[in-house]
Design a protein around this motif. Structure first.
Motif, PDB file in Angstrom:
ATOM      1  N   TYR A  22      -9.697  21.907 123.083  1.00  0.00           N
ATOM      2  CA  TYR A  22      -9.833  20.811 122.114  1.00  0.00           C
ATOM      3  C   TYR A  22     -11.111  20.941 121.301  1.00  0.00           C
ATOM      4  N   SER A  23     -12.155  21.475 121.943  1.00  0.00           N
ATOM      5  CA  SER A  23     -13.396  21.727 121.209  1.00  0.00           C
ATOM      6  C   SER A  23     -13.155  22.766 120.111  1.00  0.00           C
ATOM      7  N   LEU A  24     -12.387  23.804 120.452  1.00  0.00           N
ATOM      8  CA  LEU A  24     -12.024  24.824 119.461  1.00  0.00           C
ATOM      9  C   LEU A  24     -11.245  24.190 118.311  1.00  0.00           C
ATOM     10  N   LEU A  25     -10.271  23.369 118.688  1.00  0.00           N
ATOM     11  CA  LEU A  25      -9.410  22.714 117.704  1.00  0.00           C
ATOM     12  C   LEU A  25     -10.231  21.821 116.761  1.00  0.00           C
ATOM     13  N   ASP A  26     -11.085  20.982 117.359  1.00  0.00           N
ATOM     14  CA  ASP A  26     -11.931  20.077 116.563  1.00  0.00           C
ATOM     15  C   ASP A  26     -12.791  20.851 115.577  1.00  0.00           C
ATOM     16  N   ASN A  27     -13.437  21.899 116.104  1.00  0.00           N
ATOM     17  CA  ASN A  27     -14.351  22.656 115.257  1.00  0.00           C
ATOM     18  C   ASN A  27     -13.624  23.357 114.118  1.00  0.00           C
ATOM     19  N   ILE A  28     -12.437  23.901 114.407  1.00  0.00           N
ATOM     20  CA  ILE A  28     -11.679  24.572 113.346  1.00  0.00           C
ATOM     21  C   ILE A  28     -11.199  23.541 112.310  1.00  0.00           C
ATOM     22  N   ASN A  29     -10.748  22.393 112.793  1.00  0.00           N
ATOM     23  CA  ASN A  29     -10.325  21.324 111.874  1.00  0.00           C
ATOM     24  C   ASN A  29     -11.465  20.895 110.959  1.00  0.00           C
ATOM     25  N   ASN A  30     -12.635  20.632 111.566  1.00  0.00           N
ATOM     26  CA  ASN A  30     -13.807  20.209 110.782  1.00  0.00           C
ATOM     27  C   ASN A  30     -14.242  21.289 109.808  1.00  0.00           C
ATOM     28  N   LEU A  31     -14.225  22.520 110.309  1.00  0.00           N
ATOM     29  CA  LEU A  31     -14.655  23.654 109.502  1.00  0.00           C
ATOM     30  C   LEU A  31     -13.798  23.762 108.242  1.00  0.00           C
ATOM     31  N   LYS A  72     -22.400  25.912 111.910  1.00  0.00           N
ATOM     32  CA  LYS A  72     -22.524  25.329 113.249  1.00  0.00           C
ATOM     33  C   LYS A  72     -21.137  25.159 113.885  1.00  0.00           C
ATOM     34  N   ASN A  73     -20.184  24.648 113.099  1.00  0.00           N
ATOM     35  CA  ASN A  73     -18.809  24.518 113.595  1.00  0.00           C
ATOM     36  C   ASN A  73     -18.262  25.864 114.049  1.00  0.00           C
ATOM     37  N   ALA A  74     -18.518  26.887 113.230  1.00  0.00           N
ATOM     38  CA  ALA A  74     -17.988  28.217 113.551  1.00  0.00           C
ATOM     39  C   ALA A  74     -18.593  28.752 114.842  1.00  0.00           C
ATOM     40  N   SER A  75     -19.899  28.527 115.007  1.00  0.00           N
ATOM     41  CA  SER A  75     -20.500  29.080 116.220  1.00  0.00           C
ATOM     42  C   SER A  75     -20.070  28.293 117.458  1.00  0.00           C
ATOM     43  N   GLU A  76     -19.807  26.986 117.289  1.00  0.00           N
ATOM     44  CA  GLU A  76     -19.285  26.218 118.426  1.00  0.00           C
ATOM     45  C   GLU A  76     -17.841  26.627 118.742  1.00  0.00           C
ATOM     46  N   ALA A  77     -17.082  26.923 117.692  1.00  0.00           N
ATOM     47  CA  ALA A  77     -15.715  27.399 117.901  1.00  0.00           C
ATOM     48  C   ALA A  77     -15.725  28.708 118.675  1.00  0.00           C
ATOM     49  N   GLU A  78     -16.717  29.536 118.360  1.00  0.00           N
ATOM     50  CA  GLU A  78     -16.830  30.829 119.061  1.00  0.00           C
ATOM     51  C   GLU A  78     -17.074  30.610 120.544  1.00  0.00           C
ATOM     52  N   ILE A  79     -18.006  29.696 120.865  1.00  0.00           N
ATOM     53  CA  ILE A  79     -18.294  29.429 122.282  1.00  0.00           C
ATOM     54  C   ILE A  79     -17.029  28.934 122.984  1.00  0.00           C
TER      55      ILE A  79
END
Lengths: 504, 229
Positions: free
Chosen positions: A110-119, A144-151
């Motif tokens: 969900y963190s990946l999903l959120d970050n990609i959506n926001n990005l 920042k979104n991209a690097s969080e998506a990576e994590i």
């Protein structure tokens, strides 16, 4: 007459006697037989007794077997119950662990999903904005979104080969957008190519976003990421198929050409400093012999065929020091030496170690070297030596030497940076003098020293700076001022660790 | 008589089985690979251990070998020394005991403040402890090269704990306590040594099962490992 009678009687007697005897005999035989019979009877009786005895025994045996069987059954029954209980508890615990882990994976998803959506949303905003301040702010958020998506994506239980393209994409988006933000911060603006690339990125992000959201709908119906990850090799795994779709070019993303973190140009940096003729293996060995005169054994140990091409050797320098030495095929230069120094009483001090290191660097072509950094760990001291040109310290061309304080010998050498970066440069000290630079340091610091230095900044960028070393409350800092513009380019803080000093 | 033996035997058997059953739920709690090493417990270096042993031997507390290994004999001698000198008896040479012995401990071994170094050393030890020193530096370098590479996570922990990236992480060997050589190798890599010049993969050709890995460009072979791009 009597005689005859006598004889007769005698014969009669004899006959009688004989008959008696025979009767007796037969009697005795009879007796014998009856005895035998009795005996036989006795045997039979005994046998009978035995039989009775035996049947009793058998009965007892049977009951014992029954007892044994019932005990065995009881044992098996109890142990089955025991195992059952054990397994039940284990299983419920395993289920609990599984649930916990599944929750972690779901949270990452969900963190990946959120970050990609926001990005994706922010990308559209950047594309539709003309304010550089707003663009810069939003680019940083995208980064920042991209690097969080990576994590998040890297924490999902899928093999590296499945997710590497996704990881690469978000990493490069992060690096690219932060590089663009830096350009804007330095007063630049986004070019039309930048906008095109951003548009392409946005397209590929939309595609990834749609797939992820579709997947999110599936997770709602009792989907387990763990179960899904278990059949990773059978290609039936929907999740990893989703992520590999990037690899199969279902989702295309643009190549991002920039000088920033994770750009391909940094990874594939060219070797600029190697010169000379191609040498043979035996010539390489001779070069090592020249440097290590005390070496007792030098053995060839294969070759390296990468960014650098080298002949590799193992060198027995002293009794318990084994060194691994790599000599470049072009020019026959010592490129790296690695080895573990021995422990024991320290026989040389740091000053002596510096002399040894500088001397070694000189033998390897670094004529005007200066020790710019040292760090002692255990019985080894790491010394970073920078060549100088027109009294400017050349940080990009650093060589690193490791000296063992017990044996006083070289146990490590690394000239990779030197041979990657060293070229003839035309350097200018600009208009900033050392004393002018010192006045730029904030007043709470006490200036210790200053010098000119060619400093590697960002990626593939070298700038001549004045390096000012200063103190504040026991902490040491290095400030770097651009000699052309006078702007501060970088600050480094010395962090003292238990193992020596770190430069951050 | 036999029956008794049989009865006792079966009773023991039942109890054992019952406990095995219960034991099953305790076992999976800790798949523990910690090999607590006495040397790290004592937090003294080999050289310091040698000094401790020499001093204790001279004063008659210790009669083992001066080998620099903080083993049970040395520990017992230290306890004896502490007891005789009114110190806290723990068998460990801390600052107080060291002072009583007339020596100062180097600060470098007291603790690890750099978690990166520790993690890296752990991974090097678990993955390559049987390899030559350079092979260990190379494994550490591969981890750091991955941190720099776009296709991999951007932190040392991210790279090490990535699913399926290192077999020693998957099977729990990562939790073994690293030795001094592994620390040195990790430190070398952190200081920039990279005998593989940018490799991001390595494998043991004797045990590698993935056909994919064979297709990578081989850069160098060090010890049992083939390093590739």
């Amino acid at each position: 007459m009597s005689d005859i009678l006598d004889v007769k009687s005698t014969s009669k007697n004899i006959r009688e006697k004989e008959s008696k005897e025979s009767i007796l005999k037969s009697n005795s035989q009879k007796n014998k037989k009856s005895n035998e019979y009795l005996q036989l009877n006795g045997v039979l009786n005994e046998k009978n007794n035995e039989r009775i005895h035996n049947s009793n025994k058998n009965k007892r045996k049977k009951s014992r077997v029954i007892t044994a069987l019932s005990i065995a059954t009881a044992v098996l029954g109890l142990s089955t119950i025991g195992l059952g209980i054990g397994f039940a508890i284990t299983d419920s615990q395993a289920m609990k662990y599984k649930t916990d882990l599944e929750n972690v994976y779901q949270s990452n998803f969900y963190s990946l999903l959120d970050n990609i959506n926001n990005l994706e949303t922010k990308m559209t905003k950047i594309l539709n904005s003309s304010s550089s301040t707003y663009q810069r702010k939003t680019l940083l958020e995208v980064s920042k979104n991209a690097s969080e998506a990576e994590i998040a994506v890297a924490s999902l239980p899928f093999s590296q080969s499945d997710i590497d393209e996704t990881v690469k994409m978000v990493n490069q988006i992060s690096g690219y957008t932060s590089t663009l933000a830096d350009t804007l911060a330095d007063g630049g603006s986004l070019s039309s190519e930048d906008f095109e690339t951003l548009e392409d990125i946005e397209q590929s992000v939309v595609s990834l976003k749609n797939q992820l959201n579709e997947f999110a709908n599936r997770i709602k119906d009792d989907y387990s990421i763990i179960d899904s990850s278990m059949d990773i090799d059978t290609n039936s795994n929907a999740f990893s198929r989703l992520l590999t779709s990037l690899k199969d070019n279902d989702v295309e993303y643009p190549s991002m050409i920039y000088d920033g973190p994770f750009s391909d140009s940094v990874v594939l940096s060219q070797v600029k400093g190697l010169s000379g003729n191609k040498i043979t293996k035996s010539e390489a060995k001779q070069n090592i012999e020249k440097l290590f005169k005390t070496a007792t054994n030098i053995e060839n140990n294969g070759e390296t065929n990468g960014r650098f091409e080298t002949y590799n050797f193992t060198v027995k320098n002293t009794d318990d020091e084994m060194l691994y030495v790599q000599v470049t095929k072009i020019g026959g230069h010592i490129l790296t030496i690695s080895g573990a120094g021995k422990n024991g009483k320290e026989n040389i001090d740091i000053e002596k170690a510096k002399t040894i290191a500088l001397d070694f660097a000189k033998q390897n072509g670094i004529e005007d070297g200066a020790v710019v950094w040292s760090d002692s760990i255990g019985n080894d001291i790491y010394l970073n030596i920078a060549p100088q040109s027109q009294s400017i310290v050349l940080y990009p061309d650093l060589v690193k030497v490791k000296v063992n304080l017990t044996s006083g010998t070289i146990v490590g050498y690394d000239a990779t940076s030197y041979f990657t970066n060293h070229v003839e440069r035309n350097l200018s000290k600009g208009s900033l003098s050392l004393s002018q630079a010192e006045t730029k340091v904030p007043s709470k610091f006490t200036v210790i020293s200053s010098r000119y230095a060619l400093t590697p900044l960002d990626y593939n960028r070298e700038v001549v700076c004045v390096e000012v070393q200063a103190h504040d409350e026991g902490n040491t800092y290095y400030f770097y001022y651009n000699v052309e513009s006078g702007d501060m380019e970088n600050v480094l803080k010395v962090i003292e660790t238990d193992n020596g000093n770190l430069l951050m | 008589m036999r029956r008794k033996v049989f009865a006792i035997f079966s009773l023991v058997f039942i109890i054992t089985l019952a406990f095995t059953g219960l034991g099953l739920n305790i076992k999976p709690k800790f798949i523990n690979f910690h090999e607590k090493n006495v040397v790290t417990d004592a937090a003294t270096t080999t050289a310091e251990n040698r000094t401790i042993q020499t001093k204790l031997k001279r004063w008659g507390y210790y009669n083992g070998a001066i080998d620099g290994i903080y083993g049970p004999q040395t520990r017992a001698a230290v306890r004896y020394f502490q007891q005789k000198n009114g110190l806290a008896v723990d068998g460990i040479v801390g600052p107080v005991t060291a002072a009583a012995l007339g020596m100062t401990l180097s600060s470098t071994t007291s603790s690890q403040s750099s978690s990166d170094l520790y993690l890296l050393a752990k991974c090097v030890y678990a993955e390559a402890r049987g390899e030559p020193y350079t092979g260990q530096v190379a494994v550490a370098a591969v981890i750091l090269n991955r941190v720099e590479n776009a296709s991999f996570p951007n932190t040392i922990s991210g790279v090490i704990y990535q699913k399926g990236a290192f077999t020693a992480v998957t099977d729990g060997q990562i939790n073994l306590t690293p030795n001094e050589t592994a620390y040195k190798a990790a430190q070398d890599a952190l200081n920039g040594w990279d005998p593989t010049y940018g490799c991001i993969y390595y494998y043991n050709p004797a045990t590698a099962t993935s056909s994919w890995i064979w297709s990578r460009q081989v850069v160098v072979t060090i010890g049992n490992h083939v390093f590739c791009l």
